[in-house]
Design a protein around this motif. Sequence first.
Motif, PDB file in Angstrom:
ATOM      1  N   LEU A 197       6.074   8.736   3.980  1.00  0.00           N
ATOM      2  CA  LEU A 197       4.923   8.678   3.082  1.00  0.00           C
ATOM      3  C   LEU A 197       3.638   9.114   3.783  1.00  0.00           C
ATOM      4  O   LEU A 197       2.744   9.692   3.143  1.00  0.00           O
ATOM      5  CB  LEU A 197       4.788   7.264   2.509  1.00  0.00           C
ATOM      6  CG  LEU A 197       5.898   6.906   1.502  1.00  0.00           C
ATOM      7  CD1 LEU A 197       5.934   5.409   1.233  1.00  0.00           C
ATOM      8  CD2 LEU A 197       5.714   7.681   0.203  1.00  0.00           C
ATOM      9  N   ASP A 245       2.643   6.854  -6.793  1.00  0.00           N
ATOM     10  CA  ASP A 245       1.819   8.030  -7.094  1.00  0.00           C
ATOM     11  C   ASP A 245       2.593   9.330  -6.873  1.00  0.00           C
ATOM     12  O   ASP A 245       2.528  10.253  -7.692  1.00  0.00           O
ATOM     13  CB  ASP A 245       0.548   8.036  -6.229  1.00  0.00           C
ATOM     14  CG  ASP A 245      -0.454   6.979  -6.651  1.00  0.00           C
ATOM     15  OD1 ASP A 245      -0.343   6.487  -7.788  1.00  0.00           O
ATOM     16  OD2 ASP A 245      -1.342   6.643  -5.838  1.00  0.00           O
ATOM     17  N   LYS A 262       0.840  -1.209   0.000  1.00  0.00           N
ATOM     18  CA  LYS A 262       0.000   0.000   0.000  1.00  0.00           C
ATOM     19  C   LYS A 262       0.874   1.258   0.000  1.00  0.00           C
ATOM     20  O   LYS A 262       0.574   2.257  -0.666  1.00  0.00           O
ATOM     21  CB  LYS A 262      -0.939  -0.016   1.211  1.00  0.00           C
ATOM     22  CG  LYS A 262      -2.086  -1.010   1.075  1.00  0.00           C
ATOM     23  CD  LYS A 262      -3.027  -0.973   2.262  1.00  0.00           C
ATOM     24  CE  LYS A 262      -4.281  -1.796   2.034  1.00  0.00           C
ATOM     25  NZ  LYS A 262      -4.007  -3.185   1.639  1.00  0.00           N
ATOM     26  N   TYR A 263       1.972   1.203   0.746  1.00  0.00           N
ATOM     27  CA  TYR A 263       2.885   2.356   0.773  1.00  0.00           C
ATOM     28  C   TYR A 263       3.713   2.461  -0.516  1.00  0.00           C
ATOM     29  O   TYR A 263       3.996   3.568  -0.968  1.00  0.00           O
ATOM     30  CB  TYR A 263       3.794   2.270   2.003  1.00  0.00           C
ATOM     31  CG  TYR A 263       3.121   2.756   3.265  1.00  0.00           C
ATOM     32  CD1 TYR A 263       3.206   4.106   3.643  1.00  0.00           C
ATOM     33  CD2 TYR A 263       2.382   1.907   4.070  1.00  0.00           C
ATOM     34  CE1 TYR A 263       2.584   4.568   4.799  1.00  0.00           C
ATOM     35  CE2 TYR A 263       1.750   2.361   5.220  1.00  0.00           C
ATOM     36  CZ  TYR A 263       1.852   3.694   5.584  1.00  0.00           C
ATOM     37  OH  TYR A 263       1.224   4.161   6.728  1.00  0.00           O
ATOM     38  N   ASP A 269       3.240  12.564   3.227  1.00  0.00           N
ATOM     39  CA  ASP A 269       3.207  12.859   1.787  1.00  0.00           C
ATOM     40  C   ASP A 269       4.557  13.346   1.268  1.00  0.00           C
ATOM     41  O   ASP A 269       4.625  14.129   0.315  1.00  0.00           O
ATOM     42  CB  ASP A 269       2.116  13.903   1.458  1.00  0.00           C
ATOM     43  CG  ASP A 269       0.727  13.350   1.709  1.00  0.00           C
ATOM     44  OD1 ASP A 269       0.520  12.141   1.470  1.00  0.00           O
ATOM     45  OD2 ASP A 269      -0.144  14.119   2.153  1.00  0.00           O
ATOM     46  N   LYS A 299       1.619   4.256  -2.856  1.00  0.00           N
ATOM     47  CA  LYS A 299       1.627   5.698  -2.576  1.00  0.00           C
ATOM     48  C   LYS A 299       2.909   6.338  -3.095  1.00  0.00           C
ATOM     49  O   LYS A 299       2.881   7.446  -3.652  1.00  0.00           O
ATOM     50  CB  LYS A 299       1.472   5.952  -1.078  1.00  0.00           C
ATOM     51  CG  LYS A 299       1.381   7.438  -0.744  1.00  0.00           C
ATOM     52  CD  LYS A 299       0.895   7.680   0.673  1.00  0.00           C
ATOM     53  CE  LYS A 299       0.706   9.175   0.912  1.00  0.00           C
ATOM     54  NZ  LYS A 299       0.202   9.458   2.279  1.00  0.00           N
TER      55      LYS A 299
END
Length: 463
Positions: free
Chosen positions: A356, A99, A92-93, A359, A96
Motif C-alpha cells: 500500500l 480507496d 489507516k492502511y 500504491d 487506503k
Amino acid sequence: MADSRDTLFNPQLIKRFDVNGPRYTSYPTADRFVEAFNADAYKHWLGQRSIGGINKPLSLYFHIPFCNTICYYCACNKIITKDHGRSAKYLKYIAKEIDLQASNLNGGRDVLQLHLGGGTPTFLSHTEMRELMAAVRGSFNLVPNGEYSIEVDPRKVDFETVALLGELGFNRMSIGVQDFSPDVQQAVNRIQSFEETKLVLDSARQVGFKSISMDLIYGLPKQNVISFNRTLEQVLELSPDRISLYSYAHLPGLFKPQRRISASDMPAPEAKLQILQLAIRRLTEAGYVYIGMDHFAKPDDELTVAQRQGRLHRNFQGYSTYAECDLMAFGVSAIGKVGPTYTQNVKTLDEYYDALDRDDLPILRGIELTPDDLLRRSIIQALMCHFELSIESIQISYLIDFRKYFAEELEDLREMEEAGLLQIDDQWISVLPAGRMLVRAIAMVFDRYLRADRERTRYSKVI
C-alpha cells in the motif's frame, strides 16, 4: 418428509467415509490460487463489473487480525497484542486499500452484505470502529436492511459496545463460545463465563440485532459427553438464532498455538463422535433445523427460509442468503470473489503495508475460473446448500451431457449410493439424511483438482 434425526448421525458410515477434505467456502479452494494472478489481474476484473449490463451488488469482508490473548485451538490469521497503536495504524492502511479498490471499481457501489472477521473485530476501540465504518461509507452505499455482521468475543464487550455496533449499522452478530466447561476453557486458554456471554446476547437483542449466532467446537481437550451436555443446556437456555458446531482439527504442525494443547487431553475419536451425536440430538430436539455441514438454525431464521426456497449460498463467511454478490475483501489474508475470479491478500502486516505504501493493491495470489471450474462450483454449491442437484438444470445451464461429462464421478458415487448416503435417478442427485454430515466427502467427488492429485492430507477431517 420423515424426521431425519435418527438417520442424520450414523457412526459406521461416518467412520467409513470420514476423509480429509476442504470446507468448500470456495471452488477451486484457496490452496489452488496462483501468484500469476496479481493486482493487475484483479484491477481488470474490478473494471469489468458492469460490462454487458451485469452489475451485481456487493458484499464486503474486512479482516481484523488483532486479539488480546491467544486461544490455543485457533487456526486463524491473527496477531496477539494489547497495543492499540498497531490497530490504529492498520485502520489507516485499510482506509487506503478501500480507496484503491474503489478507484478501480466499475459499476454500482450498493452493498447488501458486510462482515467483520478476525482475529477479534471487537478488539477495535469505539473510535476505531467509527473510523472504519466511516471509511466504508465514504466509498460504498450500505443499503437499508442489508446483512451487516460482526464476530464478537464476549470477554471484551459490554452493552455500550453492542449499542455502538447497532448505531453503526450492524444487525447480525456471531458470538464465540466454543465450550462453557471451565476445564476445557483452561485447556485452550479461553476463560469466558456464561454471564459474560449472556450479557452480550441480551444486549444485542435489546439493541435490535436481527440474528445472533453462537459458535461451538467439539473435539477440544478435556471435553466429554457429560461436560458438553452441560454446555448445550446453557446454549439452549440462551436460545441463539443460529448455532455453528465446528469440528476441532488438531494440526499442531501447521498451527503453533495448538502445540500448547496436550495430546493426552484430546477426546478419543469414539468420544468425539459421541459428543457430535449428542449435540445433533439435543439441537434438533430443541427445534433447530440442520442447515448443512456444521450449521443449525431456528425454523424461522433467514438461513432456514432461504434453504427451503432454494436461495441458500455458501461463501468465505459460511452460509449466506445472498448468492449473486461480488465479494470485495480488505485486510491481511482476506479473500474476495469478483466476476469469475478469486483473490487473496498478502498474509503479514509488513507485506500489506509495503504494497500500500507503493500504491499497489496487496494481492498475494488468485485465480480466474475456467468454464469447468464454474460448472463444478455450481454442483458443489448445490450439494452443500440444498443437499440435492437437478441434473437437467446443469445440462441446460452449461450445455453438457451430464452423464457423459461426469461418467467417472457418477461411478465413484456408486459406493456412497449403495451405502445410503445419496440417491441418483434420471433427474436428481439427492443427499439422504445419513449423508448430510458427510456432504463434504460427496462434494469432493466433483473436485477436479483433488481427482488430479488425490492429495488430501492438507485438509482437516470431514467430521
